[in-house]
Scaffold this motif. Sequence first.
Motif, mmCIF file in Angstrom:
data_model
loop_
_atom_site.group_PDB
_atom_site.id
_atom_site.type_symbol
_atom_site.label_atom_id
_atom_site.label_comp_id
_atom_site.label_asym_id
_atom_site.label_seq_id
_atom_site.Cartn_x
_atom_site.Cartn_y
_atom_site.Cartn_z
ATOM 1 N N ASN A 152 11.165 -85.781 37.528
ATOM 2 C CA ASN A 152 10.382 -86.972 37.171
ATOM 3 C C ASN A 152 9.357 -87.340 38.246
ATOM 4 N N ARG A 153 9.146 -86.405 39.168
ATOM 5 C CA ARG A 153 8.145 -86.579 40.234
ATOM 6 C C ARG A 153 8.440 -87.747 41.163
ATOM 7 N N LEU A 154 9.712 -88.035 41.339
ATOM 8 C CA LEU A 154 10.120 -89.037 42.325
ATOM 9 C C LEU A 154 10.510 -88.297 43.596
ATOM 10 N N LYS A 155 10.033 -88.770 44.720
ATOM 11 C CA LYS A 155 10.297 -88.095 45.988
ATOM 12 C C LYS A 155 11.448 -88.787 46.707
ATOM 13 N N PRO A 156 12.617 -88.137 46.729
ATOM 14 C CA PRO A 156 13.767 -88.730 47.428
ATOM 15 C C PRO A 156 13.479 -88.880 48.917
ATOM 16 N N ARG A 157 14.126 -89.856 49.519
ATOM 17 C CA ARG A 157 13.973 -90.049 50.957
ATOM 18 C C ARG A 157 14.773 -88.980 51.708
ATOM 19 N N GLN A 158 14.426 -88.759 52.953
ATOM 20 C CA GLN A 158 15.112 -87.785 53.799
ATOM 21 C C GLN A 158 16.607 -88.084 53.858
#
Length: 172
Positions: A119-125
């Motif tokens: 869904n093109r969400l960028k998880p945090r590190q």
Amino acid sequence: MDEAYRLFEEMPQKGIVRDLITFNNLIKGFCMEGKIVESLNLLHELLAQDLQPSTSSYTPIVKNLCKLGHMQEAKNLLNDMQSRGLESEVYTHDHIIYGLCEQGYAAEGMERLLEMLKNRLKPRQKTFEKLVKCLSQSDRNLMAKQDLLELGFGKQSEMEASREKNNQTIDN
């Protein structure tokens, strides 16, 4: 919070409209105090008044449900939010993944991560780190179980065998 809620309750009697921002601030405040029932009640009241909730109406509650280990309720709330056409934030998914990892559901956490990426969400590190730790612990537990089984201790249930097969499939 008690004073804030008392004022909130008096608003309609004084002709003051309770808007989304007011509800969201109280929901967040109750969540900060760990009062999940009160925050859920406010969300239901917000919906009953035909106000359109926002992601900020849901995320603090999801976060607290995950911290308490109430993963099914958190996932249900996320589904409700999405069914209302609200875009979920990275943080909302991150909390779901954290909670799943805390409960030992590494495979489901990985599925959630893949869904985020799709869904093109960028998880945090931090989310990656938490998931890697959870997956490595899951692998160690699996290896220990397999060692015990090979030594003849305990029987592996069909459900455990299926879960292990699913985890191995995700790892490959």
